[in-house]
Design an enzyme around this catalytic site. Structure first.
Site, PDB file in Angstrom:
ATOM      1  N   ILE A 100       0.832  -1.201   0.000  1.00  0.00           N
ATOM      2  CA  ILE A 100       0.000   0.000   0.000  1.00  0.00           C
ATOM      3  C   ILE A 100       0.871   1.257   0.000  1.00  0.00           C
ATOM      4  O   ILE A 100       1.986   1.243   0.515  1.00  0.00           O
ATOM      5  CB  ILE A 100      -0.965  -0.019   1.223  1.00  0.00           C
ATOM      6  CG1 ILE A 100      -1.939   1.166   1.203  1.00  0.00           C
ATOM      7  CG2 ILE A 100      -0.209  -0.122   2.532  1.00  0.00           C
ATOM      8  CD1 ILE A 100      -3.056   1.066   2.245  1.00  0.00           C
ATOM      9  N   CYS A 101       0.350   2.316  -0.602  1.00  0.00           N
ATOM     10  CA  CYS A 101       0.951   3.644  -0.625  1.00  0.00           C
ATOM     11  C   CYS A 101       2.212   3.666  -1.484  1.00  0.00           C
ATOM     12  O   CYS A 101       2.154   3.415  -2.672  1.00  0.00           O
ATOM     13  CB  CYS A 101       1.212   4.129   0.800  1.00  0.00           C
ATOM     14  SG  CYS A 101       1.615   5.884   0.930  1.00  0.00           S
ATOM     15  N   ALA A 102       3.371   3.932  -0.897  1.00  0.00           N
ATOM     16  CA  ALA A 102       4.629   3.928  -1.645  1.00  0.00           C
ATOM     17  C   ALA A 102       5.215   2.527  -1.754  1.00  0.00           C
ATOM     18  O   ALA A 102       6.075   2.282  -2.598  1.00  0.00           O
ATOM     19  CB  ALA A 102       5.635   4.857  -0.982  1.00  0.00           C
ATOM     20  N   SER A 147      -2.650  -0.827  -3.049  1.00  0.00           N
ATOM     21  CA  SER A 147      -3.580   0.221  -2.636  1.00  0.00           C
ATOM     22  C   SER A 147      -2.864   1.563  -2.597  1.00  0.00           C
ATOM     23  O   SER A 147      -1.637   1.622  -2.550  1.00  0.00           O
ATOM     24  CB  SER A 147      -4.168  -0.128  -1.264  1.00  0.00           C
ATOM     25  OG  SER A 147      -5.181   0.785  -0.905  1.00  0.00           O
TER      26      SER A 147
END
Length: 180
Positions: A100-102, A147
């Site tokens: 998720i994210c980075a 995500s």
């Protein structure tokens, strides 16, 4: 068993919301501290991991790995050979690889999202080498689940639950948490 890797500077919501959801669903999940047992998140919240990376062993009980975002957490995950070995083991053995994210940038650098649909935090798209970047909140492509960020952490955890168990269990958990 899912293993969620926590490195100094991880994004707390992106790690703990999915862990919470999986545990509510009855899915085994163990947090793994990279660099110690107590890991400080990006918002200075200390979290005590279940085990350290030195105690972690890839094995037959593994269902998948979860990589939260946050900086410098993602850089610290990527710098850990133990984390990279776990991610590659999961991918090579047809297990779930969730980021998720980075953190999807790690999957991009390892070639895991090549030819797959994926998403990430805006600004990291170039790191998803060979992926079809969708920009959606959560993307499931086979055993790879990605995500966008902290605001999507509940949906991320519910998507992992739906894939690992079934949609009904994910809906039950979501309903009990007043998510939907």
């Amino acid at each position: 068993m899912f293993y969620c890797f926590l490195a100094q500077g991880f994004e707390e919501t992106e790690a703990l919301a999915p862990v919470d959801i999986l545990r509510r669903a009855g899915i085994g999940v163990t947090t793994v501290g990279v660099g110690g047992k107590v890991i400080i998140g990006s918002h200075k919240i200390p979290v005590t991991a279940d085990i350290t990376i030195d105690e972690f062993v890839c094995g037959s009980d593994m269902e998948g790995v979860i990589l939260p975002g946050g900086m410098p957490g993602v850089k610290n995950l990527y710098a850990s050979q133990g984390v990279l070995d776990a991610v590659n083991f999961a991918n090579d053995n047809g297990l779930y690889v969730c980021a998720i994210c980075a953190a999807p940038m790690i999957l991009g650098r390892l070639g895991i999202v090549d030819g797959k649909k994926a998403t990430c935090f805006p600004g990291f798209e170039d790191e998803l080498k060979g992926a079809e970047v969708t920009g959606e909140k959560v993307v499931v492509d086979g055993k790879v689940i990605t995500s966008k960020g902290a605001g999507c952490a509940l949906d991320f955890g519910l998507a992992i639950t739906a894939q690992a168990l079934d949609e009904q269990t994910a809906e039950r958990v979501a309903s009990s948490m007043q998510c939907r």
